[in-house]
Design an enzyme around this catalytic site. Structure first.
Site, PDB file in Angstrom:
ATOM      1  N   ASP A 267      29.119  11.645  63.747  1.00 33.83           N
ATOM      2  CA  ASP A 267      27.982  12.236  63.046  1.00 33.83           C
ATOM      3  C   ASP A 267      26.975  11.118  62.760  1.00 33.83           C
ATOM      4  O   ASP A 267      27.207   9.936  63.049  1.00 33.83           O
ATOM      5  CB  ASP A 267      28.435  12.968  61.776  1.00 33.83           C
ATOM      6  CG  ASP A 267      27.406  14.020  61.338  1.00 33.83           C
ATOM      7  OD1 ASP A 267      26.251  13.974  61.810  1.00 33.83           O
ATOM      8  OD2 ASP A 267      27.744  14.890  60.512  1.00 33.83           O
TER       9      ASP A 267
HETATM   10  C1  BGC Z   1      24.674  16.520  60.311  1.00 36.59           C
HETATM   11  C2  BGC Z   1      25.070  17.129  61.633  1.00 36.59           C
HETATM   12  C3  BGC Z   1      23.921  17.094  62.592  1.00 36.59           C
HETATM   13  C4  BGC Z   1      23.418  15.670  62.729  1.00 36.59           C
HETATM   14  C5  BGC Z   1      22.259  15.533  63.699  1.00 36.59           C
HETATM   15  C6  BGC Z   1      23.979  15.199  60.466  1.00 36.59           C
HETATM   16  O1  BGC Z   1      23.446  14.781  59.271  1.00 36.59           O
HETATM   17  O2  BGC Z   1      25.823  16.378  59.501  1.00 36.59           O
HETATM   18  O3  BGC Z   1      25.518  18.440  61.434  1.00 36.59           O
HETATM   19  O4  BGC Z   1      24.292  17.617  63.837  1.00 36.59           O
HETATM   20  O5  BGC Z   1      22.988  15.227  61.455  1.00 36.59           O
HETATM   21  O6  BGC Z   1      21.115  16.114  63.213  1.00 36.59           O
END
Ligand code: BGC
Length: 725
Positions: A267
Site C-alpha cells: 500500500d
Molecule cells: C489506500 C489504498 C489505495 C492506495 C492508492 C492508499 O492510501 O489505502 O486503498 O489503493 O492508497 O491510492
C-alpha cells in the site's frame, strides 16, 4: 533473430524467462517500482521511466499516461508500463465515467451478477482510458463501525464478501486478461486491515494467526481461486508485525500455501511506514530488505526503495532470487495482460465513447435500484398513497452530490472538490423526487434545514415551516465526506450537527415522516428507527441514488436490498456483527439492548414472504459431500418482488469456540405476487470448516444446525440438523 519475449507465439513463461535474462539488476529493481504521478514532477516521472525502467505508475490519466508509455516503449528493452488507478466503484476518479454505489452499498443488493456487470463496465471504461489495473476490490471486513473505511467494504461477513469479490474480479478481468477491455484486479488490503483495535485505521490488529485464518482469510482465498491478478498488502500490523514485513502472511500463507501466482503491491508508502510510523526499521535499507523478504513484489510510492534495494541486492544481502521472483511475477502479468502485444498504448480518443455511455449507465441504475434497503415501513407509508399532493423534502443530504457520491470519486480525490461539476447527469434525492412527482402532478418544496458538521448552521424553524403545509415530509440526513475515508475514524456514530434536532422538530409537525439515510456506514439512529414512519438506507449511491429512491417512494420499484452489515444502537455497543462468539456473561451491556438495532441480512419489501418446508438432500454426510438445502418461499403480498434467501450454519459442538451462526450460502430470486418458489442452495460440506487450535483447517464430525430465512435473526430462521460423520 527476433527476441523470444517479443514473440506472441511463445508461452508466457518462455517470454518472461527470456526477458528476465536480458535485464540488468537496475532494470529489475526498476520494474518493482510504482511511482505516484501526483507525487513527482513531470521531469522526475520521465526519468523514472527512461533512466530506471520503472514498472508502474498510479493515478495517471489520459494523455499523461500515453506520454509516459511512449517513453517506456522506446527504452532499451521496451518494457511497457502498467498503469494503476483506484477505480473502486467505476472509473470514478475520472469525471464523466460511470459512478457506481460504494462497495458497501453494492453489497446491499446481494446480487453477484449485477456486481460482476459493474466490474465489467469499470474494466471497459478504465481500459478505454489507456489504464490497466484497478486497486479493487476491498476484502476487508467492516466489523468495527468506527473505522473510517467501512464504506469501502462489502460489509461484515467473510462469506458474502468472498462471493461478491469473486464476482467483481471476474467482471474486471473478463474471460481473458488479454482481451482489449480486461484489466487487472487487486484484492486489498491483505489482511485483517479493517480490524485495527478501536476501529483505528492502519493501527495494530490484536488478533492471532488462527483468527486471521478463520475470519479474514476466506474472502482472500476466494480471490485467489478467482485468479485475482494482484494483491495489496495492508498498512497495519498484526499482533505487532507490520503486514509489509510479515513473511508469515505474505510469502508463506499467500504465496506458498494458497499458491497465489500474481504479484503483491504494497500500500501507499508502506515501506517508509516501517521506519516512520511503525518503527520496526531504523533506515531504508532495513525497511527495503524486510519488505522484499516478506513477499512484496512491487513498492508503491516509496521511491527511496530503489537505491536501497539496488545496493543490498548488489551486495547479496537481498538474494537475487527474491528479486527475480518479484520481477517474474510482475512481468508475467504484463504479458498475460497483452501489454507486449499492442495493448500498452491506446490512441487518444479510441473507445472513449464507452466512458459513461448509456449502456453502462443502465447497469449502474439497475444495480442502484437493488442497493436501497427499506428499514421501516409503518402502516405501509411507502409507496406513497395517491392522496399525497404535496411533499416537503428537507435535510442537508437532500441535494448534496458530495454526500451522495461518498468517497473515491473525482469530487473527493486526490483532494475534496465539492464544487466540481459532474459531466454526467446526476439525480440527487431532491431532483429524483421532483422528477417523478411532477409527472403525477404532485408539488415539492425543499429546505436544507441544517448542516451536517456545523451546529451553528441551521434554520430549523424554516424547515418546519416548509414541512407544515405538506402531506408528507421526506427528511434526507446522514453523514458527509468529512466523516468517511482514510484518516476519518469516528468515535461517535450518532447523527452529527443539528440533524437530530431537525428530525425531532419535523416529527412534531404531525405529518408522516419518511427518512432517507445518506451515509458512508451504519449510524446509531435508535430515535429514527422508533419514530420515522418509513426509513430508506441508501449509503453512498453514486449517480442514480436519487432516481432509484424516488422510484421506490412512488412504488415503481419494490425494494429488495438487505443489509450486509449490522446497525448499533450506540457506538458503545460496538462491535455488533451477527457472527459473534458465544460465552459473554449476560450477552449484553447492562445499559444497552442485546440485539443490534438492525441485523445483518435484514431488509423489508412492499410485499411479504413466507418460508416453509426446509429440506436437506441428506441429513448425514461426509466432509467432501455437497448437501442441497431447499426451502419454499411464498410471496404473500400484492407486489412482485425479489427475495434473498439466506443460509446460515451453526456448529453445535466444536473443539474451539465458533460463531453463533455463519452465512454459508444465499440466493436472490424473483417471486411474483401469489407465487411459491422452491429455492435450492448447494452447501459444500467443506464450508463447515473450523481452524483448530493448531491452525489447521478441518471439518469436525458432529451436528450442525442449518438455518434458512430472510435475515440473520434467530426468530426469522427455519432450522434443520445435518450430521457430519
Ligand atoms: C489506500 C489504498 C489505495 C492506495 C492508492 C492508499 O492510501 O489505502 O486503498 O489503493 O492508497 O491510492
Amino acid at each position: 533473430m527476433g527476441c523470444i519475449y517479443k514473440d506472441k507465439t511463445r508461452t508466457v513463461a518462455e517470454r518472461v524467462n527470456d526477458l528476465l535474462e536480458r535485464m540488468t539488476l537496475e532494470e529489475k529493481i526498476g520494474q518493482m517500482m510504482q511511482i505516484s504521478f501526483t507525487s513527482v514532477s513531470r521531469k522526475e516521472a520521465e526519468e523514472w521511466v527512461t533512466e530506471r525502467c520503472a514498472g508502474s505508475f498510479l493515478h495517471t490519466l489520459g494523455d499523461d499516461a500515453r506520454h509516459l508509455q511512449k517513453l517506456a516503449l522506446s527504452t532499451r528493452l521496451g518494457i511497457p508500463l502498467l498503469f494503476g488507478i483506484d477505480a473502486v466503484r467505476g472509473h470514478a476518479l475520472h469525471n464523466g465515467a460511470t459512478i457506481f454505489p460504494t462497495q458497501l452499498a453494492m453489497a446491499c443488493s446481494w446480487n453477484p451478477e449485477l456486481i460482476r456487470m459493474a466490474g465489467r463496465v469499470t474494466a471497459r471504461e478504465v481500459s478505454a482510458d489507456g489504464l490497466h489495473w484497478t486497486f479493487s476490490p476491498i476484502l476487508c471486513l467492516g466489523r468495527d463501525l468506527r473505522w473510517g473505511r467501512i464504506n469501502e467494504t462489502f460489509g461484515e461477513d467473510p462469506y458474502l464478501t468472498g462471493v461478491l469479490a469473486a464476482s467483481i474480479i471476474q467482471g474486471y478481468q473478463g474471460d481473458s486478461l488479454s482481451d482489449a477491455d480486461s484489466i487487472l484486479a487487486c484484492a486489498k488490503h491483505y489482511i485483517a486491515y479493517g480490524e485495527g483495535t478501536g476501529g483505528r485505521d492502519a493501527y495494530d490488529s490484536q488478533i492471532s494467526i488462527r483468527k486471521v485464518r478463520e475470519v479474514f482469510l476466506p474472502p482472500f482465498r476466494k480471490a485467489v481461486e478467482a485468479r485475482c491478478a494482484t494483491f495489496m498488502s495492508s498498512y497495519q500490523s498484526i499482533d505487532g508485525t507490520p503486514v509489509t514485513a510479515n513473511k508469515k502472511v505474505l510469502r508463506k500463507l499467500l504465496k506458498d500455501e494458497l499458491g497465489f501466482e500474481g504479484f503483491v503491491v504494497t500500500d501507499w508508502d508502506n515501506t517508509l511506514s516501517l521506519i516512520v510510523n511503525q518503527h520496526v526499521a531504523g533506515d531504508m535499507e532495513t525497511a527495503a530488505r524486510k519488505a522484499v523478504e516478506a513477499g512484496n513484489d512491487m513498492i508503491m510510492n516509496t521511491n527511496a526503495f530503489y537505491d536501497a534495494a539496488l545496493k543490498l541486492a548488489g551486495e547479496g544481502v537481498i538474494p537475487v532470487e527474491l528479486i527475480d521472483d518479484a520481477v517474474r511475477r510482475i512481468l508475467k502479468m504484463k504479458f498475460e495482460l497483452g501489454l507486449f502485444d499492442g495493448k500498452a498504448y491506446t490512441q487518444p480518443g479510441t473507445n472513449t465513447d464507452a466512458i459513461g455511455c448509456e449502456e453502462h449507465l443502465a447497469v449502474a441504475l439497475d444495480l442502484t435500484r437493488e442497493c436501497i434497503v427499506l428499514l421501516e415501513n409503518r402502516n405501509n407509508t411507502l409507496p406513497l398513497a395517491e392522496m399525497v399532493k404535496k411533499i416537503a423534502v428537507i435535510g442537508p443530504n437532500a441535494d448534496n452530490i458530495q454526500s451522495q457520491f461518498g468517497d473515491w470519486t473525482f469530487l473527493s480525490h486526490p483532494t475534496p472538490k465539492p464544487h466540481e461539476v459532474p459531466k454526467l447527469p446526476v439525480r440527487t434525492f431532491l431532483s429524483g423526487i421532483m422528477e417523478l412527482a411532477e409527472k403525477r402532478g404532485i408539488s415539492v418544496t425543499y429546505h436544507r434545514g441544517c448542516d451536517i458538521m456545523n451546529k451553528d448552521d441551521e434554520d430549523i424553524a424554516g424547515a418546519v415551516e416548509c414541512a407544515s403545509t405538506a402531506d408528507v415530509v421526506i427528511a434526507v440526513v446522514g453523514d458527509c465526506l468529512e466523516q468517511n475515508g482514510e484518516y476519518k475514524d469516528r468515535a461517535d456514530l450518532a447523527l452529527s450537527g443539528s440533524q437530530q434536532k431537525l428530525l425531532e422538530s419535523l416529527k412534531q409537525c404531525g405529518k408522516p415522516l419518511i427518512v432517507i439515510l445518506v451515509n458512508g456506514k451504519p449510524l446509531a439512529i435508535p430515535w429514527v428507527a422508533k419514530n420515522a414512519d418509513a426509513v430508506l438506507e441508501t449509503f453512498n449511491s453514486g449517480l442514480f441514488g436519487g432516481k432509484a429512491a424516488a422510484e421506490i417512494i412512488f412504488g415503481e420499484v419494490n425494494p429488495s436490498g438487505k443489509l450486509p452489515i449490522s446497525f448499533p444502537y450506540h457506538s458503545g455497543q460496538l462491535p455488533v456483527y451477527y457472527n459473534h462468539l458465544p460465552g459473554w456473561h449476560g450477552g449484553r451491556y447492562m445499559d444497552m439492548p442485546e440485539k443490534p438495532l438492525y441485523s445483518f441480512g435484514y431488509g423489508l419489501s412492499f410485499t411479504s414472504y413466507e418460508y416453509s418446508n426446509l429440506h436437506l438432500s441428506h441429513t448425514a454426510c461426509s466432509a467432501d459431500d455437497t448437501v442441497t438445502v431447499s426451502v419454499d418461499v411464498t410471496n404473500k403480498g400484492p407486489y412482485d418482488g425479489k427475495e434473498t434467501v439466506q443460509l446460515y450454519v451453526k456448529d453445535v459442538i466444536s473443539s474451539v469456540v465458533t460463531p453463533v451462526k455463519q452465512l454459508k450460502g444465499f440466493m436472490k430470486t424473483e417471486i411474483k405476487s401469489g407465487e411459491t418458489k422452491t429455492v435450492k442452495i448447494d452447501l459444500p460440506v467443506r464450508e463447515l470448516f473450523i481452524i483448530d487450535e493448531n491452525e489447521n483447517q478441518v471439518v469436525e464430525p458432529g451436528e450442525f444446525e442449518i438455518l434458512v430465512g430472510p435475515d440473520s435473526r434467530d426468530e426469522s430462521l427455519l432450522k434443520a440438523v445435518l450430521t457430519v460423520v
